[in-house]
Write an enzyme that holds these catalytic residues in place. Structure first.
Site, short mmCIF file in Angstrom:
data_model
loop_
_atom_site.label_atom_id
_atom_site.label_comp_id
_atom_site.label_asym_id
_atom_site.label_seq_id
_atom_site.Cartn_x
_atom_site.Cartn_y
_atom_site.Cartn_z
N ASP A 352 -22.92 21.94 10.77
CA ASP A 352 -22.85 20.52 9.98
C ASP A 352 -22.68 19.37 10.89
O ASP A 352 -22.06 19.61 11.96
CB ASP A 352 -21.93 20.57 8.93
CG ASP A 352 -22.43 21.15 7.66
OD1 ASP A 352 -23.85 21.68 7.66
OD2 ASP A 352 -21.72 21.70 6.68
N ASP A 674 -20.67 24.77 3.53
CA ASP A 674 -19.75 24.16 2.66
C ASP A 674 -20.15 24.39 1.29
O ASP A 674 -19.32 24.82 0.40
CB ASP A 674 -19.17 23.08 2.91
CG ASP A 674 -20.20 22.07 3.24
OD1 ASP A 674 -21.28 22.12 2.73
OD2 ASP A 674 -19.69 20.98 3.84
N ASP A 678 -25.25 27.05 0.21
CA ASP A 678 -25.40 27.38 1.55
C ASP A 678 -25.09 28.96 1.79
O ASP A 678 -25.22 29.50 2.74
CB ASP A 678 -24.19 26.72 2.28
CG ASP A 678 -24.50 25.17 2.65
OD1 ASP A 678 -25.89 24.60 2.65
OD2 ASP A 678 -23.58 24.45 2.94
P1 ATP Z 1 -23.59 17.37 6.41
O1 ATP Z 1 -24.56 18.29 5.86
O2 ATP Z 1 -23.80 17.29 8.05
O3 ATP Z 1 -22.33 17.48 6.01
P2 ATP Z 1 -23.80 15.16 4.92
O4 ATP Z 1 -22.88 15.17 4.47
O5 ATP Z 1 -24.58 13.78 5.54
O6 ATP Z 1 -24.10 15.93 6.15
P3 ATP Z 1 -25.08 15.74 2.44
O7 ATP Z 1 -23.41 15.74 1.83
O8 ATP Z 1 -25.87 16.65 1.96
O9 ATP Z 1 -24.87 15.86 3.89
O10 ATP Z 1 -25.38 14.20 1.95
C1 ATP Z 1 -26.78 13.91 2.35
C2 ATP Z 1 -26.95 12.40 1.81
O11 ATP Z 1 -26.58 12.11 0.48
C3 ATP Z 1 -26.05 11.60 2.79
O12 ATP Z 1 -26.80 10.97 3.87
C4 ATP Z 1 -25.83 10.34 1.80
O13 ATP Z 1 -27.00 9.47 1.99
C5 ATP Z 1 -26.00 10.89 0.48
N1 ATP Z 1 -24.68 11.16 -0.13
C6 ATP Z 1 -23.82 11.85 0.67
N2 ATP Z 1 -22.61 11.93 -0.52
C7 ATP Z 1 -22.98 11.24 -1.34
C8 ATP Z 1 -22.22 10.88 -2.62
N3 ATP Z 1 -21.11 11.22 -2.86
N4 ATP Z 1 -22.95 10.17 -3.54
C9 ATP Z 1 -24.18 9.75 -3.31
N5 ATP Z 1 -24.92 10.03 -2.34
C10 ATP Z 1 -24.15 10.69 -1.25
#
Ligand code: ATP
Length: 933
Positions: A352, A674, A678
């Site tokens: 990630d 996480d 997954d």
């Molecule tokens: P990783 O997979 O490396 O942890 P990440 O945290 O960006 O990456 P996700 O948590 O799936 O992956 O988030 C995907 C997208 O969703 C983010 O790029 C963001 O634009 C949006 N996002 C993340 N957190 C939130 C939230 N709490 N509320 C709304 N949108 C969110």
């Protein structure tokens, strides 16, 4: 329900499991009762939970919510297990027969050796088990409970019967619960029922006879919530739960076993049988030569005892246990032991981005609205900071770049973007020590802080427009929405959305101007702005809102598509972890590929990847988005996946496909995860790695390793430790096998030639038992070799011993046989007694082993290049062994027991001269022949 002081009239009813054990079927079980009766029975409150005093009282009464310590079979059983070993059978038979032959002293020595061996094996087993058991406490689970009407996080052990537990997707059920509320709750009960499909839950009262698998209104400890949310009252804890019952039935722990230990155990057994057969043949051959049966028997026993590598299984167990402990110290907790072996062969790590390569400490740095760009100052989650007209130009109202502004006065879109981002938000910030601590999702915490800096009156808004509904953020949906109804008239509702830019744009038909009016959306301008922000490595979220007259609709049935108004973009900085770049470089040097798999935007991902040293360029095929992955024809998929380094906007299902593709190309793949979704990818990966801090219980349960600090550097450390385990095992084998071979051969040759035995069975026992413990096991403490992470990964299934190392084992055996034989004959020929000659031969064996031990500290570098005190345990072992040899040679008692006799200085000179010569030959072999690993 009002709060009340709860004083149970009688001890609380036993759990279903407990009741079953008591055979009292008349007492109704909790699944057969309506919720209010369960509440009455357990004297609790379905809304406020228990009171604190009552919790304390019940903890005293019922104990902690822990499974009883597993029965490891008790001391006697464990000791008994040590006897169940072919070598012990041989020794016991030898002891009995020697006694029959009237050699009571020898018989006693053999029995004493069996005893010592048993005790050492026992201690090793207990220590290895304790090391593994201790790991479980490193990964503690927490549960959300209502106590005195307040939501709290408590360690799962602290739950008591009657507690009201709140659960959501990703949680592990911490005790047996009767559900009191739920929403679309689905639970994976495979831990209990073996059924792998998640089951839907509801609240209906069920017939008393309903089997556990069909009790839809109950949740059972150890099962996993895969979707929805719910609340339940604890009806059973610890050993009283259904899981506790299974635990009890299963009885003993799994032995500390991995494919490698099993393979080696099988190897040892086969070898033992072969050696016994050889010994029997030698015995018969000796008799045919006309030797005495008694003497021949002694020789056959010596052959068997010498040639069996009895220290091997113990060495494997100890080396694995030490490896696991070292990994835990470096914050990688091993949940499944075989993974220690797999780690050494890992060829690619898929990790990630957020939290693993980066700190997961978000700070909003830039804001964009349809009317302008703004910068935002301050760091961390502290409230200090201002919103400035952007120095990058393009601000609304023509402010001076760098001038502090009040969003409310200047740009309504900015104000609503900040307010919406904070209202559509579940995080909280509180002061802690000198700084500020965020609770909840760091992305949301950052937006909360930004709203504070911009003067958005979030509290006032929420007081006048309380939240009435929400669509929680999920990795699949990629946005979150909340619905707020105005009070007191409830005439109007406001919907806020925040999330990934492309997702939010799909919902928007308009954008907000600086006066708060709507105008048609300029999609292209928004995307250009978002890309420009993402190219600087910032994580960009879009915000949007919709105002409607209230008509009683809920978020799931209000049509949002195309109706929302985009208010702005918020771009946040998440610093790369300080050690990430060095760890990535170390992995690449070690021939381990690193791939970033993220839900974030491809441009942000590519920039962060570059910052940690991963090469990927947007649009070059080295960075692929989820949409691009779907478009790749099946035949080319694996190839494309192998080439690319960054995968962005990837869904959990795609993670599974990625792992499959990599494995189809022969990769041994590690994958981090996480979320609930997954879990399949974590299970499929050769090394599934869950995040200890941010990961859900479902992910941890599916993983082989849990990182307690979520850091990429820890994965690299685990790979390194995995490789070291293999190295140390190889070193032990390369060190121990020549002695066994040589001892066997010396005896075999003596029998075949009809010559006097140069070493006796009890002397061989002395050599093997003392050197294995004092010398060999110390190799398990050997620190990592410098070249450890500059070699390619070990091919899976490759034997521990390469051809080069096998040749070295044969060489050292030959040197030992020749040396011992020559020395024995020489001593006898020059007038020493047989006992003295044998003592010299025994000391020669040990001296060669000691010298060779230093050579085995590295399989490729010469001994003098190593730090002499790099392994203190080894030095200590040598000192102990030397003391033992002196005692064996010079004390009358040992002389009597082991048929040894004092020897002179000239004999010692010959011993050390020969040992040195052998070391020189090994050093030359090391220098001129590449042995490889
Ligand atoms: P990783 O997979 O490396 O942890 P990440 O945290 O960006 O990456 P996700 O948590 O799936 O992956 O988030 C995907 C997208 O969703 C983010 O790029 C963001 O634009 C949006 N996002 C993340 N957190 C939130 C939230 N709490 N509320 C709304 N949108 C969110």
């Amino acid at each position: 329900m009002p709060a009340r002081e709860i004083r149970p009239r009688s001890p609380l009813p036993p759990s279903p499991a407990g009741r079953r054990r008591q055979n009292d079927s008349s007492d109704p079980a909790h699944h057969g009762l309506p919720v209010h009766e369960v509440v009455l029975l357990l004297e609790t409150d379905a809304a406020r939970g228990l009171g604190h005093d009552e919790v304390e009282r019940r903890r005293v009464q019922f104990g902690t919510n822990e499974l009883p310590r597993r029965h490891t079979g008790g001391i006697a059983r464990k000791l008994g297990r040590q006897f169940n070993n072919p070598l012990v059978y041989v020794l016991l038979a030898a002891a009995v027969i020697t006694a029959f032959l009237g050699e009571f002293l020898d018989s006693g020595v053999i029995l004493a050796v069996v005893l010592v061996n048993t005790v050492i094996g026992f201690i090793q087993e207990v220590r290895a088990e304790a090391a593994l058991d201790a790991l479980h406490s490193l990964v503690r689970t927490h549960a959300a409970v209502m106590r005195d009407g307040e939501r709290k996080q408590v360690p799962s052990e602290d739950l008591v019967p009657g507690d009201l537990v709140l659960l959501q997707a990703g949680d592990k059920v911490p005790a047996d619960l009767r559900l009191v509320r739920l929403s679309a709750l689905r639970v994976d009960e495979s831990a209990l029922t073996g059924e792998s499909d998640p089951v839907s839950k509801d609240q209906v009262v069920l017939p008393q006879v309903t089997p556990v698998a069909d009790r839809r209104n109950m949740l059972y400890s150890g099962t996993l919530v895969t979707a929805g949310s719910g609340a339940g009252i604890v009806v059973a804890i610890g050993g009283e739960t259904e899981l506790g019952e299974i635990h009890r039935l299963m009885g003993s722990v799994r032995p500390v076993a991995t494919p490698l230990t099993l393979k080696l155990a099988r190897f040892s057994t086969t070898l033992t049988v072969a050696i016994l057969a050889l010994a029997a043949v030698a015995f018969l051959a000796g008799l045919a030569h006309g030797e005495q049966p008694g003497q021949m028997f002694t020789a056959a026993v010596a052959l068997a005892v010498g040639a069996i590598p009895e220290g091997l299984p113990a060495a494997v167990t100890v080396t694995l246990a030490i490896g696991v402990r070292r990994m835990a110290r470096r914050r990688a907790v091993v949940r499944r032991l075989p993974v220690v072996e797999t780690l050494g062969s890992t060829t690619v790590i898929c990790s990630d981005k957020t939290g693993t390569f980066t700190e997961n400490q978000m700070t909003v740095r830039a804001l964009w609205t349809p009317s302008g760009r703004y910068d935002i100052t301050g760091s961390g989650y502290g409230p200090d900071g201002h919103i400035l007209a952007s120095t990058a130009g393009g601000t609304a109202g023509g402010q001076e770049p760098g001038a502090a502004i009040r969003p409310k006065d200047r740009d309504a879109a900015l104000y609503w973007s900040l307010l919406g981002g904070a209202a559509c938000n579940d995080a909280s910030i509180r002061p802690e020590g000198p700084g500020w601590l965020a609770r909840g999702d760091p992305t949301e915490a950052a937006m909360l802080v930004a709203a504070g800096k911009g003067g958005a009156r979030v509290r006032d808004f929420l007081a006048a427009n309380p939240r009435q509904g929400e669509l929680p953020f999920t990795s699949e949906r990629q946005f979150m929405a909340t619905l707020h109804a105005s009070t007191p008239t409830r005439g109007e509702v406001t919907v806020f959305v925040k999330g990934a830019v492309e997702r939010v744009l799909e919902l928007c038909g308009h954008e907000m101007d600086s006066d708060g009016g709507n105008r048609p959306l300029r999609r292209h301008a928004v995307l250009t702005a978002a890309h420009a922000l993402a190219d600087t490595g910032l994580r960009v979220l879009a915000t949007a809102m919709l105002r409607l007259p209230a008509d009683g609709g809920t978020l799931s049935n209000i049509e949002l598509h195309g109706r929302m108004t985009l208010t702005g973009l918020q771009a946040m900085h998440d610093p790369p972890r300080s050690a990430a770049a060095a760890s990535v470089a170390a992995c690449l040097r070690a021939g381990v590929g690193v791939k970033m798999i993220t839900g974030d935007h491809v441009r942000t991902a590519v920039t962060v990847a570059a910052a940690v040293g991963l090469d990927a360029y947007h649009g070059s095929g080295s960075a692929l988005t989820g949409a691009q992955l779907d478009a790749i024809p099946a035949g080319e998929f694996a190839n494309a996946v192998e080439r690319a380094t960054v995968f962005a906007r990837v869904s959990p299902e795609q993670k599974l496909r990625l792992i499959d593709a990599l494995q189809s190309r022969g990769h041994v793949a590690a994958m981090t995860g996480d979320g609930v979704n997954d879990a399949p990818a974590l299970r499929q990966a050769n090394v599934g790695i869950a995040m200890g801090r941010t990961g859900t219980e479902v992910a941890k349960e599916a993983a082989d390793i849990v990182l307690t600090d979520d850091d990429f550097a820890t994965i690299e450390a685990a790979v390194e430790e995995g490789r070291n385990v293999f190295d140390n095992l190889t070193k032990f084998m390369v060190w121990t096998l020549p002695t066994n071979m040589a001892e066997g051969l010396v005896i075999l040759v003596a029998i075949l030639l009809g010559a006097t035995l140069p070493i006796l069975p009890t002397q061989i026992l002395w050599i093997n038992m003392t050197t294995a413990v004092a010398l060999g096991l110390m190799l398990a403490f050997e620190p990592k070799e410098p070249g450890l992470m500059s070699r390619p990964p070990r091919a899976p299934g490759r034997p521990l011993l390469t051809l080069g190392l096998t040749v070295r084992i044969l060489l050292v055996s030959a040197l030992l046989v020749a040396g011992a034989w020559w020395l024995f004959e020489h001593e006898v020929a020059t007038g020493a007694g047989v006992a003295q000659a044998r003592t010299s031969a025994v000391n020669l064996f040990v001296a060669v082993e000691v010298f060779y031990l230093f050579s085995c500290r590295s399989l490729s570098r010469p001994a003098w290049r190593l730090r002499p005190f790099g392994n203190r345990w080894l030095i200590l072992g040598v000192v102990v062994q030397a003391a033992g040899q002196l005692a064996l040679t010079y004390t009358p008692l040992m002389n009597e027991l082991f048929h040894t006799a004092p020897i002179g200085t000239d004999a010692w000179l010959r011993i050390f001269g020969l040992a040195l010569l052998a070391s020189l030959v090994v050093a030359v072999d090391k220098r001129f022949r590449r042995t490889g690993f």
